[in-house]
Design a protein around this motif. Structure first.
Motif: not given
Length: 193
Positions: A100-106, A142-144, A148-150, A152-157
């Motif tokens: 999911r993460h990689n799909r959203a990133f691309r 873009f990377y920053k 930043s947007k993700n 919370r997702k990364h912290m939960q993961y």
């Protein structure tokens, strides 16, 4: 497709912990009983039927994680089964998250590049047909923003990852202790005969 044989049956705990957390592809449901191989639509490799080891496959094209086919011993104890299932679940969770993460990133990266090129009055492809790119400073924006947007997702993961791997490590300790006690009983039994 080449398959790398990665673990020996008694592989070290640290290797197994790393495999359970970092090399995950969906396991495709519960494994068969009695030493049979796991069946999975998502895995494009299959270890030989006579193998008694865990096998690591090539990286998944969506998550970039290497799937593991876990060996199921014919006389797997309930505790060993809990450990294997915990590892399979960790692998499936990692696979889902990173796919999911990689799909959203691309997708977001393509949209960012398109919007920046459009703002400059450029097309997605240059006159030679090559895909147009942005410079490193523009991509850093873009990377920053993406991180930043993700956040919370990364912290939960990360929290979930630590919980799953603590459980796996605890189960590995229990399995190792049970195996050691079983060996001691066999030695005592053999010495008594």
């Amino acid at each position: 497709m080449a398959v790398v044989r990665a673990l020996r049956g008694g592989g070290c705990c640290y290797c197994r912990l790393l495999l359970s957390s970092s090399s995950a592809s969906s396991a495709g449901g519960p494994a068969a009983e009695g030493g049979e191989r796991q069946e999975s639509a998502g895995l494009h490799f299959s270890p030989p039927a006579h193998s008694c080891k865990d096998w690591i496959g090539p990286p998944d094209k969506h998550s970039n994680l290497r799937p593991v086919v876990f060996y199921v011993p014919p006389e797997e104890s309930p505790l060993e089964r809990r450990l294997r299932e915990a590892r399979q679940e960790a692998q499936a969770c990692d696979q889902r998250f990173w796919a999911r993460h990689n799909r959203a990133f691309r997708q977001e990266k393509e949209e960012f590049i398109y919007s920046r090129l459009k703002a400059k009055g450029l097309e997605m492809r240059d006159e030679t047909g090559q895909k147009a790119t942005l410079n490193a400073e523009e991509m850093a924006d873009f990377y920053k923003d993406f991180l930043s947007k993700n956040f919370r997702k990364h912290m939960q993961y990360n929290r979930d990852w630590y919980k799953r791997n603590f459980t796996i490590t605890f189960l590995m300790g229990q399995v190792a202790l049970a195996r050691a006690l079983r060996r001691l009983r066999w030695k005592k039994k053999d010495a008594g005969n």
